[in-house]
Enzyme design. Sequence first.
Site, PDB file in Angstrom:
ATOM      1  N   ASN A 115      21.545 -48.947  10.372  1.00 30.35           N
ATOM      2  CA  ASN A 115      21.178 -48.671  11.808  1.00 30.35           C
ATOM      3  C   ASN A 115      20.352 -49.915  12.524  1.00 30.35           C
ATOM      4  OD1 ASN A 115      23.101 -46.728  11.234  1.00 30.35           O
ATOM      5  ND2 ASN A 115      21.134 -44.927  11.597  1.00 30.35           N
ATOM      6  N   HIS A 161      36.017 -61.525  58.736  1.00 29.24           N
ATOM      7  CA  HIS A 161      37.564 -61.237  59.466  1.00 29.24           C
ATOM      8  C   HIS A 161      38.891 -61.452  58.827  1.00 29.24           C
ATOM      9  CE1 HIS A 161      35.241 -57.414  60.862  1.00 29.24           C
ATOM     10  NE2 HIS A 161      34.560 -58.739  61.525  1.00 29.24           N
ATOM     11  N   SER A 282      56.556 -73.535  38.606  1.00 23.18           N
ATOM     12  CA  SER A 282      57.051 -72.151  38.327  1.00 23.18           C
ATOM     13  C   SER A 282      59.051 -72.664  37.858  1.00 23.18           C
ATOM     14  CB  SER A 282      57.651 -72.125  40.227  1.00 23.18           C
ATOM     15  OG  SER A 282      58.827 -71.328  39.628  1.00 23.18           O
ATOM     16  N   LYS A 288      56.737 -75.768  43.232  1.00 26.33           N
ATOM     17  CA  LYS A 288      55.716 -74.973  43.511  1.00 26.33           C
ATOM     18  C   LYS A 288      54.930 -75.722  42.272  1.00 26.33           C
ATOM     19  CE  LYS A 288      55.321 -70.476  43.944  1.00 26.33           C
ATOM     20  NZ  LYS A 288      54.597 -69.798  44.769  1.00 26.33           N
ATOM     21  N   ASN A 290      51.239 -73.972  41.601  1.00 24.13           N
ATOM     22  CA  ASN A 290      51.008 -72.745  41.030  1.00 24.13           C
ATOM     23  C   ASN A 290      49.172 -72.199  41.251  1.00 24.13           C
ATOM     24  OD1 ASN A 290      52.818 -70.755  41.956  1.00 24.13           O
ATOM     25  ND2 ASN A 290      53.896 -71.048  40.795  1.00 24.13           N
ATOM     26  N   GLU A 295      43.504 -67.560  39.304  1.00 21.48           N
ATOM     27  CA  GLU A 295      44.269 -66.354  39.171  1.00 21.48           C
ATOM     28  C   GLU A 295      44.375 -65.528  38.321  1.00 21.48           C
ATOM     29  OE1 GLU A 295      47.700 -67.127  42.793  1.00 21.48           O
ATOM     30  OE2 GLU A 295      48.620 -67.259  40.403  1.00 21.48           O
ATOM     31  N   TYR A 322      20.617 -42.600  15.744  1.00 23.54           N
ATOM     32  CA  TYR A 322      21.412 -43.189  15.892  1.00 23.54           C
ATOM     33  C   TYR A 322      23.500 -42.358  15.574  1.00 23.54           C
ATOM     34  CZ  TYR A 322      25.734 -45.700  14.028  1.00 23.54           C
ATOM     35  OH  TYR A 322      27.147 -46.552  13.596  1.00 23.54           O
ATOM     36  N   GLN A 327      29.060 -47.721  17.134  1.00 21.65           N
ATOM     37  CA  GLN A 327      30.388 -49.097  16.516  1.00 21.65           C
ATOM     38  C   GLN A 327      31.138 -49.724  17.883  1.00 21.65           C
ATOM     39  OE1 GLN A 327      31.483 -48.669  12.663  1.00 21.65           O
ATOM     40  NE2 GLN A 327      33.811 -48.807  13.577  1.00 21.65           N
ATOM     41  N   LYS A 330      31.435 -53.571  19.865  1.00 21.36           N
ATOM     42  CA  LYS A 330      31.574 -54.453  19.904  1.00 21.36           C
ATOM     43  C   LYS A 330      32.478 -55.130  20.621  1.00 21.36           C
ATOM     44  CE  LYS A 330      28.640 -53.139  16.055  1.00 21.36           C
ATOM     45  NZ  LYS A 330      29.012 -52.162  16.030  1.00 21.36           N
TER      46      LYS A 330
END
Length: 464
Positions: A115, A161, A282, A288, A290, A295, A322, A327, A330
């Site tokens: 512990n 805005h 893409s 494209k 990206n 993202e 404890y 456990q 983690k």
Amino acid sequence: MTVASPDKPWGGRFTEPTDEFVETFTASVGFDQRLAEHDIDGSIAHARMLNKISVLSRQDMDSIIKGLEDIRTEILRGDFNWSVELEDVHMNIEARLVDRIGEAGKRLHTGRSRNDQVATDMRLFIREQLDFIVEKIVLLETALVDLAEREADTIMPGFTHLQVAQPITFGHHMMAWYEMLERDKQRFIDCRKRINQMPLGAAALAGTSYPIDRHMTAQLLAFDTPAANSLDAVSDRDFTIEFSAAASLVMTHLSRFSEELVLWSSTQFDFIELPDAFCTGSSIMPQKKNPDVPELVRGKTGRVYGHLFSLLTLMKSQPLAYNKDNQEDKEPLFDTVDTVLNALHAFGNMMPNIQTKRESMYLAAQQGFSTATDLADYLVGKGVAFRDAHEVVGQAVRIAIDSNRDLADLSLNELQELTSVIDEDVFSILRVEGSVAARNHFGGTAPEQVRLAVYNARQRLRVS
Ligand code: ARG
């Protein structure tokens, strides 16, 4: 007498072996082996302390330390055989120690419990990772400050805005991000103080009957102090929660940051070009490029928030001291650390390589009557009350909208028809350069102030 679970270090009082499912269900070794090196460090410090108080002989201490160092090498080489029957990282390492050095290995666990051991390992782990995170934040901050200096005069539209509000400088915008990251860094540094207290010696929950020297162990492990209450030391995981809260906030900032990069690199905004190395194409649309990295950082923010909530929920309602619930701290914590480090790493490498499209930002800053406030301030300078000035400028904007022009395109005559106090000098303030230069106070967007902010930030970064 036969022992039902002879393989278990705690098998003595059992008459039936552990159910196979329960064995897997309760085991943590699959993930807590990540704590191995900290577990070994803690054990070595504990053995030294036991020797100092004459509970462990010099010879046993030496062979324990040697054995643990050999085990460390086995683990680092990938030669260690982790066993689910031995449940967790602590019992795996201890069993291997007994394998290697015999009798002396069985003396290591004197005056200690898993512990206080696991609570110590977790604190050592977070402390180490927190320092890595702070280093990564500093790298990103440095990249932003460099960018701010380079772009101190670059004019772009500022938004409220998501509509063009007032012209600002790109450097000022970078320094806004720097400020957020600086607070994030300070939050981590601040929570480090509360992480850096040592549970060892709390044993199972009540302390131990050996005359242990917790100050010595704390010093060996570079903890500030031993934890002051044994029950608290083994039971609370508030430090994991605090760390995750700091992690959630830095992810919030990186996610906002990501969102802006995604917008700015779009054709519609066209403010920046992200480095090719941080984008993907893409499979169907050949044109494209990206912005996957920002993202993904934005997307990964969600799991870090989720982990914070898991940890809060895990802790709530647990009676002292404890409980096995702990456990479960983690996996959320490990994933939080990995996600934050990766996100910061990505940004730290991407930001120095973005290209700004000055021309396009400049044009955008001139749209949306971004200098309307400057015109109102100009009228105030000529003795008009601000509310009246606001009204007059509103009318000027109306005329400009109706005739599809910008404020700076209106003629002096047209403006003077609205109010006679307007002179030829109005045109300099209607230009975006005049607008940003005028905001020349501490914290303002004027290039001079951006340079001052860069200077101050560099001073701060030097001491961190
Ligand atoms: N694997 C356990 C954990 O992570 C270690 C402590 C186990 N202690 C106990 N009394 N079962 O929390």
